[in-house]
Motif scaffolding. Sequence first.
Motif, PDB file in Angstrom:
ATOM      1  N   THR A  12      41.352  44.718  10.923  1.00 10.63           N
ATOM      2  CA  THR A  12      40.701  43.974   9.840  1.00 10.63           C
ATOM      3  C   THR A  12      40.543  42.489  10.148  1.00 10.63           C
ATOM      4  OG1 THR A  12      41.518  45.593   8.236  1.00 10.63           O
ATOM      5  CG2 THR A  12      40.789  43.483   7.372  1.00 10.63           C
ATOM      6  N   PRO A  13      41.555  41.769  10.614  1.00 11.81           N
ATOM      7  CA  PRO A  13      41.338  40.354  10.939  1.00 11.81           C
ATOM      8  C   PRO A  13      40.349  40.140  12.093  1.00 11.81           C
ATOM      9  CG  PRO A  13      43.674  40.817  10.803  1.00 11.81           C
ATOM     10  CD  PRO A  13      42.965  42.119  10.734  1.00 11.81           C
ATOM     11  N   ILE A  14      40.329  41.052  13.040  1.00 14.36           N
ATOM     12  CA  ILE A  14      39.387  40.937  14.155  1.00 14.36           C
ATOM     13  C   ILE A  14      37.959  41.086  13.639  1.00 14.36           C
ATOM     14  CG2 ILE A  14      38.620  42.024  16.309  1.00 14.36           C
ATOM     15  CD1 ILE A  14      41.594  42.773  16.774  1.00 14.36           C
ATOM     16  N   LEU A  19      32.778  38.691  12.022  1.00 15.48           N
ATOM     17  CA  LEU A  19      31.756  38.495  10.992  1.00 15.48           C
ATOM     18  C   LEU A  19      31.577  37.020  10.663  1.00 15.48           C
ATOM     19  CD1 LEU A  19      32.415  41.465   8.542  1.00 15.48           C
ATOM     20  CD2 LEU A  19      30.449  41.131  10.046  1.00 15.48           C
ATOM     21  N   THR A  20      32.670  36.274  10.633  1.00 18.50           N
ATOM     22  CA  THR A  20      32.581  34.839  10.373  1.00 18.50           C
ATOM     23  C   THR A  20      31.781  34.133  11.456  1.00 18.50           C
ATOM     24  OG1 THR A  20      34.732  34.927   9.285  1.00 18.50           O
ATOM     25  CG2 THR A  20      33.939  32.758   9.952  1.00 18.50           C
ATOM     26  N   ILE A  21      32.016  34.487  12.701  1.00 18.14           N
ATOM     27  CA  ILE A  21      31.272  33.888  13.809  1.00 18.14           C
ATOM     28  C   ILE A  21      29.801  34.266  13.734  1.00 18.14           C
ATOM     29  CG2 ILE A  21      30.978  33.940  16.324  1.00 18.14           C
ATOM     30  CD1 ILE A  21      34.013  34.126  16.529  1.00 18.14           C
ATOM     31  N   ILE A  22      29.507  35.527  13.433  1.00 18.60           N
ATOM     32  CA  ILE A  22      28.115  35.974  13.354  1.00 18.60           C
ATOM     33  C   ILE A  22      27.380  35.258  12.231  1.00 18.60           C
ATOM     34  CG2 ILE A  22      26.675  37.972  12.777  1.00 18.60           C
ATOM     35  CD1 ILE A  22      28.766  39.689  14.277  1.00 18.60           C
ATOM     36  N   ILE A  23      28.006  35.131  11.070  1.00 17.67           N
ATOM     37  CA  ILE A  23      27.373  34.471   9.933  1.00 17.67           C
ATOM     38  C   ILE A  23      27.161  32.988  10.216  1.00 17.67           C
ATOM     39  CG2 ILE A  23      27.733  33.786   7.526  1.00 17.67           C
ATOM     40  CD1 ILE A  23      29.087  36.536   7.132  1.00 17.67           C
ATOM     41  N   SER A  24      28.159  32.315  10.780  1.00 18.01           N
ATOM     42  CA  SER A  24      28.011  30.887  11.058  1.00 18.01           C
ATOM     43  C   SER A  24      26.960  30.631  12.133  1.00 18.01           C
ATOM     44  CB  SER A  24      29.349  30.280  11.467  1.00 18.01           C
ATOM     45  OG  SER A  24      29.786  30.832  12.688  1.00 18.01           O
TER      46      SER A  24
END
Length: 66
Positions: A12-14, A19-24
Motif C-alpha cells: 500500500t505505501p509503495i 501514485l503521488t509521483i504520477i499525479i505530481s
Amino acid sequence: MKTINKRIFTITPIIAFALTIIISTGISRSIEHRRTATADRPQTADQMPNGSYSNLINTFNASSTR
C-alpha cells in the motif's frame, strides 16, 4: 491471514508513493504546457499584467505629458 495483511501493509505505501509521483508529474507537465502555450502568443497592451514594465513606462509617459 497474517501474510495477506503483511503484504497489504507492504504494498500500500509503495502504490501510494507511485501514485503521488504520477499525479505530481502530470500536474507539472500541464503547468509547463500552459506556460509554453501562453509564451508562444504575443500579448497585446490590454493583456499585459498590471505590474509589467511597459505598463509602468506608459503610465509615466501619460502623466508626464499632461
